[in-house]
Design an enzyme around this catalytic site. Sequence first.
Site, PDB file in Angstrom:
ATOM      1  CD  GLU A 235     133.409  74.103  12.422  1.00 47.35           C
ATOM      2  OE1 GLU A 235     132.622  74.976  12.835  1.00 47.35           O
ATOM      3  OE2 GLU A 235     134.567  73.984  12.833  1.00 47.35           O
TER       4      GLU A 235
ATOM      5  CG  ASP B 295     124.466  73.239  10.822  1.00 46.59           C
ATOM      6  OD1 ASP B 295     124.197  72.586  11.840  1.00 46.59           O
ATOM      7  OD2 ASP B 295     123.762  74.181  10.417  1.00 46.59           O
TER       8      ASP B 295
ATOM      9  CD  GLU C 114     128.089  71.037  12.746  1.00 47.55           C
ATOM     10  OE1 GLU C 114     127.020  71.138  13.376  1.00 47.55           O
ATOM     11  OE2 GLU C 114     128.913  71.986  12.642  1.00 47.55           O
TER      12      GLU C 114
END
Length: 214
Positions: free
Chosen positions: A21, A25, A97
């Site tokens: 993640e 991102d 993500e």
Amino acid sequence: MLQQALTHRSHAAGSNNERLEFLGDAIIGMRVNERLFEAFPAASEGALTRLRAWIVSSSNLAAAAIRLRLGDDLRLSRAEEAIGGRRKPRLLANVLEAVTAAIHLDGGYGAASAFLDRHVLAASLDDLQPGQMHDFAYKSALQEWAHAGGHGLPQYRVIASEGPEHGKTFTVEVSLENGVTARGVGSSKKRAEQQAAAAALAALGAGADEPGNS
């Protein structure tokens, strides 16, 4: 790697998707910046920043995850599943993500960019102009309201289209899990969706004019 990307921290001790993640991102932010810079050469930094904030918002990324049905394959604990984890916008945004990062690590930035262009940016940039953020914020605001109240994501459907091909008028209905429905009319499906979202916000007492102030 894909299995790790689809594994929520509640599933079991050990490997989960939190590190992916983190990387995803950053990759999403970079690609969105590139595409906005290319698509809107006359836009100011402030306008581009507002557009980016909307595209990378949890609600918008969650909507892309739903289109990809990532929630169906998410690995969750029984407890998390019992409280609707597969439908939580923040959790769905996180898994998008993580999957983006997995694609990047496996196939490189170009592969991750192609994935984002097709499944996130194509829908987000369609008909979007920097000067129209007041209108386009309604749908995002409704998603955020539903997210905050634990109502799942709003569902949109076209219930009518009238007129010639070059000048159609669309009527769209939005429905929420709490039973609220609203309709909007526009010259495109996306504009009708925005009008429906504005009507839903008004019905909920959330203030249809608030998005323009964000």
